[in-house]
Design an enzyme around this catalytic site. Structure first.
Site, PDB file in Angstrom:
ATOM      1  N   CYS A  67       0.815  -1.216   0.000  1.00 36.64           N
ATOM      2  CA  CYS A  67       0.000   0.000   0.000  1.00 36.64           C
ATOM      3  C   CYS A  67       0.850   1.268   0.000  1.00 36.64           C
ATOM      4  O   CYS A  67       0.558   2.230  -0.722  1.00 36.64           O
ATOM      5  CB  CYS A  67      -0.957  -0.002   1.193  1.00 36.64           C
ATOM      6  SG  CYS A  67      -0.173  -0.351   2.776  1.00 36.64           S
ATOM      7  N   HIS A  99      -2.663   6.477   4.651  1.00 37.53           N
ATOM      8  CA  HIS A  99      -1.233   6.631   4.908  1.00 37.53           C
ATOM      9  C   HIS A  99      -0.748   7.986   4.384  1.00 37.53           C
ATOM     10  O   HIS A  99      -1.185   8.458   3.324  1.00 37.53           O
ATOM     11  CB  HIS A  99      -0.429   5.541   4.200  1.00 37.53           C
ATOM     12  CG  HIS A  99      -0.623   4.172   4.751  1.00 37.53           C
ATOM     13  ND1 HIS A  99      -1.225   3.911   5.965  1.00 37.53           N
ATOM     14  CD2 HIS A  99      -0.265   2.946   4.240  1.00 37.53           C
ATOM     15  CE1 HIS A  99      -1.231   2.597   6.178  1.00 37.53           C
ATOM     16  NE2 HIS A  99      -0.661   1.996   5.142  1.00 37.53           N
TER      17      HIS A  99
END
Length: 332
Positions: free
Chosen positions: A130, A237
């Site tokens: 990711c 994130h």
């Protein structure tokens, strides 16, 4: 558009459920849908496009039926065992685990960056980590124009990257309870520790970012380093990326390159306190870039701030986009 028979392995997990949400939102052309999970979750009811489906237990025999594409998000051990079985029966596997990413014959694909790589698949295509996915999307146009020499990644990664257990540790910690998953409290804290430590002092998460970036760009001379940190944020994130280019640049041109890049949204107006944040990017599929500024400490240096929803673009959406590529290139 041609409709396909599609399976999801790990259908009841966080990413598996997001697969379904993204497939529905993007109106992916599905004829028959098959949902698989562990024995523990088998028998669950899952709704998709107004229809209820019963989740089946994953066994070696489930791929005997006519399935063209299977999206896997059930962990590395499951992918190692079942992806080759599926591929041997003509299924194209898009795998979200780390197991196949660095295998030389398995394409590692971010559709905005290296879409043509899917054509080299031999039954299995890997979804990158990711944190790597959201980094390389804005780096692609900059590398094309200025040629990247070195990258320094510093990440601030949400607890959803650890799954339900990470979220539970954060929620419990905020309420004053003890953590049960992370080695230290995550509430009101930052842990420079994602995945296990290796002999060279880096964590596996850091090595994933380093190695996957070089593979995606097909440039093993590119210098890449990383420090990955778990922060007390539920989802999305954030990354500080420092880049050194081979070629000089004008900052205005860099901003324009990013504004025109596929999958990138520039939010960069510091005078008005406008920049990407984890909360503002939650639930979105794009990669958001801000704090675009020159690094005056080196020649041809740049700093950017990159934020994305790690469960969507960092996992589910990227996998669905790969499936869309398979249809666009008539590979199924």
């Amino acid at each position: 558009m041609k409709k396909v028979n599609l399976a999801i392995v790990g259908a009841t997990g966080m990413v598996g459920r997001t697969f379904l949400k993204v497939l529905e939102e993007r109106q992916f052309p599905i004829d028959n849908l098959y949902l698989f999970s562990s024995a523990k979750s088998a028998g669950s009811n899952v709704s998709f496009n107004g229809k209820d489906y019963i989740v089946e237990e994953l066994t070696e025999q489930v791929f005997d039926r006519d399935i063209q594409i299977a999206l896997f998000s059930a962990g590395g051990e499951i992918s190692a065992q079942f992806a080759p079985i599926a591929a041997s029966k003509g299924v194209i596997v898009v795998d979200n685990s780390s197991h196949w990413r660095m295998e030389s014959e398995v394409p590692l694909v971010v559709p905005e960056v290296n879409p043509e790589a899917v054509k080299a698949h031999k039954g299995i295509i890997a979804n990158p980590n990711c944190s790597t996915i959201q980094a390389v999307v804005p780096l692609r146009p900059l590398n094309d124009k200025y040629k990247i020499k070195r990258i320094v990644y510093s990440t601030y990664q949400a607890v959803s990257g650890s799954g339900v257990r990470g979220i539970q540790d954060l929620e419990t910690g905020v309420e004053g309870g003890a953590n049960s998953f992370y080695p230290h409290p995550i509430a009101f804290n930052c842990l420079p520790h994602i995945d296990v430590f290796t002999d060279n002092g880096y964590t596996k998460e850091e090595l994933k970012m380093i190695n996957e970036t070089m593979k995606i760009f097909n440039n093993y001379n590119m210098k890449v380093t990383a420090t990955t940190v778990r922060v007390p944020v539920k989802n999305s994130h954030s990354e500080s990326i420092n880049i050194e280019f081979e070629n000089p640049f004008e900052l205005e041109d860099v901003v324009n390159e990013l504004k025109n890049a596929n999958g990138v949204v520039v939010v960069d107006n510091p005078q008005a306190n406008e920049y990407p944040t984890a909360i503002s990017c939650d639930g979105k599929d794009e990669v958001f870039v801000g704090r675009i500024r020159r690094d005056f400490s080196i020649d041809n240096g740049l700093n950017i701030w990159v934020v994305a929803d790690n469960i969507r673009k960092g996992a589910a959406t990227n996998a669905v986009q790969i499936a869309e590529l398979l249809l666009a290139y008539n590979l199924v």
